[in-house]
Design a protein around this motif. Structure first.
Motif, mmCIF file in Angstrom:
data_model
loop_
_atom_site.group_PDB
_atom_site.id
_atom_site.type_symbol
_atom_site.label_atom_id
_atom_site.label_comp_id
_atom_site.label_asym_id
_atom_site.label_seq_id
_atom_site.Cartn_x
_atom_site.Cartn_y
_atom_site.Cartn_z
ATOM 1 N N UNK A 27 7.040 -35.212 1.186
ATOM 2 C CA UNK A 27 8.090 -34.330 0.699
ATOM 3 C C UNK A 27 8.145 -34.420 -0.813
ATOM 4 N N UNK A 28 8.488 -33.347 -1.460
ATOM 5 C CA UNK A 28 8.561 -33.340 -2.920
ATOM 6 C C UNK A 28 9.478 -34.449 -3.444
ATOM 7 N N UNK A 29 10.577 -34.683 -2.732
ATOM 8 C CA UNK A 29 11.550 -35.677 -3.234
ATOM 9 C C UNK A 29 11.041 -37.124 -3.122
ATOM 10 N N UNK A 30 9.904 -37.336 -2.434
ATOM 11 C CA UNK A 30 9.322 -38.685 -2.393
ATOM 12 C C UNK A 30 8.764 -39.102 -3.758
ATOM 13 N N UNK A 31 8.408 -38.114 -4.596
ATOM 14 C CA UNK A 31 7.788 -38.432 -5.888
ATOM 15 C C UNK A 31 8.842 -39.031 -6.814
ATOM 16 N N UNK A 32 8.690 -40.316 -7.171
ATOM 17 C CA UNK A 32 9.714 -40.924 -8.030
ATOM 18 C C UNK A 32 9.645 -40.290 -9.417
ATOM 19 N N UNK A 33 10.805 -39.931 -10.001
ATOM 20 C CA UNK A 33 10.797 -39.265 -11.302
ATOM 21 C C UNK A 33 10.134 -40.118 -12.384
ATOM 22 N N UNK A 34 10.170 -41.448 -12.192
ATOM 23 C CA UNK A 34 9.634 -42.319 -13.247
ATOM 24 C C UNK A 34 8.152 -42.692 -13.025
ATOM 25 N N UNK A 35 7.506 -42.121 -11.987
ATOM 26 C CA UNK A 35 6.097 -42.473 -11.728
ATOM 27 C C UNK A 35 5.196 -41.980 -12.866
ATOM 28 N N UNK A 36 4.336 -42.889 -13.398
ATOM 29 C CA UNK A 36 3.422 -42.532 -14.499
ATOM 30 C C UNK A 36 2.099 -42.011 -13.982
ATOM 31 N N UNK A 37 1.746 -42.383 -12.744
ATOM 32 C CA UNK A 37 0.432 -42.012 -12.210
ATOM 33 C C UNK A 37 0.549 -41.777 -10.714
ATOM 34 N N UNK A 38 0.012 -40.647 -10.279
ATOM 35 C CA UNK A 38 -0.013 -40.332 -8.849
ATOM 36 C C UNK A 38 -1.465 -40.479 -8.380
ATOM 37 N N UNK A 39 -1.683 -41.318 -7.373
ATOM 38 C CA UNK A 39 -3.033 -41.499 -6.821
ATOM 39 C C UNK A 39 -3.119 -40.663 -5.543
ATOM 40 N N UNK A 40 -4.062 -39.716 -5.523
ATOM 41 C CA UNK A 40 -4.137 -38.758 -4.409
ATOM 42 C C UNK A 40 -5.329 -39.091 -3.508
ATOM 43 N N UNK A 41 -5.036 -39.405 -2.250
ATOM 44 C CA UNK A 41 -6.068 -39.797 -1.276
ATOM 45 C C UNK A 41 -7.041 -38.674 -0.961
ATOM 46 N N UNK A 42 -8.209 -39.040 -0.389
ATOM 47 C CA UNK A 42 -9.265 -38.023 -0.250
ATOM 48 C C UNK A 42 -9.025 -37.053 0.899
#
Length: 462
Positions: free
Chosen positions: A60-75
């Motif tokens: 869900x969009x709201x799972x993304x923490x506002x303070x996250x500096x890097x998002x690692x996206x699985x394959x």
């Protein structure tokens, strides 16, 4: 953005083995780590929660923490995923897992990358075990669980890192093979065959992927190639790094000699030294020769290597004996490519020459569910005394013209004079095997999924 500025990472697809291991290692460095996955369950979920990693179930969009500096996206994550869409719309910083490994773990290390269509996991595991026994204390990331190590990932601080290098693509935004990200110093290429029909058009595309890998090995590094495989030899032709060929053929610089197999495993000579390995078959002997050659390059002493090879117990789900009931052994194997199936069966045939071998196969991979190996599969299973084919997993996802026809596979095996059955349901498979198997026989189950816990159910029925 440099890694010292990154304080909070969010992993999409965090419950995958490599993703979870990487998340845990970054958490251990004191970073804040969160993640989401559609299937959140033990053991990975509990392992991460114990380490202080918060996991969300579902995307869900709201799972993304506002303070996250890097998002690692699985394959396995695709466009349309609500978190992906938010990352793109908000122009957040994102990387694939291979790139994350490169930035945070592999830079500045001696990286040993083990590649090839078959034998990657066994070879990576044995090489790691040798270096471990020799006191190198390597970091490692392996696509399976080596019995000697008890875990498939250990991202510790070490000068050495052993990693299983997959030719599969990296992410929806990066269609190169995963292994090109791993900053290799030493590369092993076990063999090159056609696989992954969902992403590669033909063998030439696969060879190109391997050439790109060899093209980034440094001049003071090393490439170990299978001398018995024409595709490997060809891919090595224009390689700018030093090459050593390993194998049974006369042109091999590191030539395997006096190879033999029996119920106790395999024996062979290399570097003027006798080796004993508990695993059967020439494929495993060559896997071992690759690992031995790599360890020699880094100066591991031969007596230590010899002892490590002799004490290596293999990998879970790779020709793993799951139990024995009433004289019938049940063996679990991850094999799903015809060559892997053929090699496993021929190794077992040499290890257990007295008993009959029954194969149970569940076509699950993206390639074996397609008609690509319609003719190769019957030829591979001809080495067993009989074969039971299970239902093809999620067949409706594959266009009708491209589907594997299990009934035809069974008919072709039967035409070759061997017993063959198509049983769509696990209960029926168990009943069929119970009827066929008798004392001294081997039942080998080929599947790269859970297969409804068939192994323990089979043992219970026997």
């Amino acid at each position: 953005m440099h890694q010292h500025q990154i304080r909070h990472l969010h992993f999409m697809g965090i419950c995958g083995t490599a993703m979870g291991a990487t998340a845990a290692a970054l958490r251990a460095r004191g970073m804040t780590v969160t993640g989401s996955d559609e299937n959140v369950y033990p053991p990975m979920s509990t392992f991460l929660e114990e380490k202080g990693v918060a996991i969300f179930s579902g995307y869900r969009e709201e799972n993304l923490p506002p303070e996250a500096d890097l998002i690692v996206i699985g394959n396995a994550i695709k466009r349309g995923n609500p978190e992906v869409e938010a990352v793109l719309n908000r122009k957040l910083y994102y990387l694939s897992l291979p790139d994350t490994l490169k930035e945070f773990f592999l830079r500045g290390r001696h990286n040993l990358v083990v590649t090839g269509t078959h034998g990657k996991t066994t070879t990576t595991s044995l090489l790691t075990w040798i270096l471990e026994c020799a006191g190198f204390e390597p970091g490692y990331l392996i696509g399976g669980i080596p019995k000697n190590l008890g875990q498939g990932a250990c991202l510790r601080d070490s000068k050495y890192f052993v990693i299983e290098g997959d030719e599969y693509d990296t992410a929806f935004f990066d269609k190169r093979s995963k292994f090109v990200h791993y900053l290799p110093e030493l590369v092993i290429v076990n063999n090159i065959e056609f696989d992954h029909a969902d992403i590669f058009k033909d063998i030439e595309e696969i060879k190109l992927a391997f050439r790109r890998l060899l093209n980034i090995v440094p001049g003071n590094g090393m490439v170990l190639l299978n001398s018995d495989d024409a595709n490997c030899v060809e891919v090595g032709k224009s390689c700018p790094a030093p090459i050593v060929e390993v194998g049974f053929s006369e042109n091999a610089a590191n030539r395997i000699e006096e190879a033999r197999c029996d119920a106790a495993g395999s024996e062979f000579r290399l570097f003027g030294t006798e080796f004993h390995l508990k695993l059967p078959g020439n494929f495993n002997i060559r896997n071992a020769a690759m690992a031995i050659s790599a360890a020699r390059f880094y100066g591991a002493p031969l007596p230590v290597i010899r002892e490590a090879v002799a004490t290596f117990d293999g990998v879970k789900r790779r020709q793993e004996v799951r139990g024995e009931k009433n004289g019938v052994k049940v063996i679990d194997d991850f094999g799903h490519h015809p060559t892997a199936i053929r090699e496993t069966l021929s190794g077992l045939r040499r290890q257990y020459p007295e008993g009959r071998i029954w194969a149970v196969f569940e076509p699950r991979s993206n390639t074996t569910r397609r008609a690509v190996f319609q003719h190769e599969l019957p030829a591979a299973f001809a080495l067993a005394d009989g074969t039971v084919l299970a239902k093809v997993a999620k067949l409706e996802q594959i266009p009708e013209a491209e589907r594997l026809h299990p009934e035809q596979v069974v008919a072709d095996i039967a035409a070759a004079g061997k017993q063959a059955f198509y049983e769509p349901d696990v209960e029926q498979i168990i009943a069929r095997v119970k009827e066929l198997a008798r004392e001294g026989d081997i039942v080998v189950v080929f599947s790269n999924g859970g297969f409804e816990n068939i192994h323990s159910r089979l043992l219970a029925a026997l």
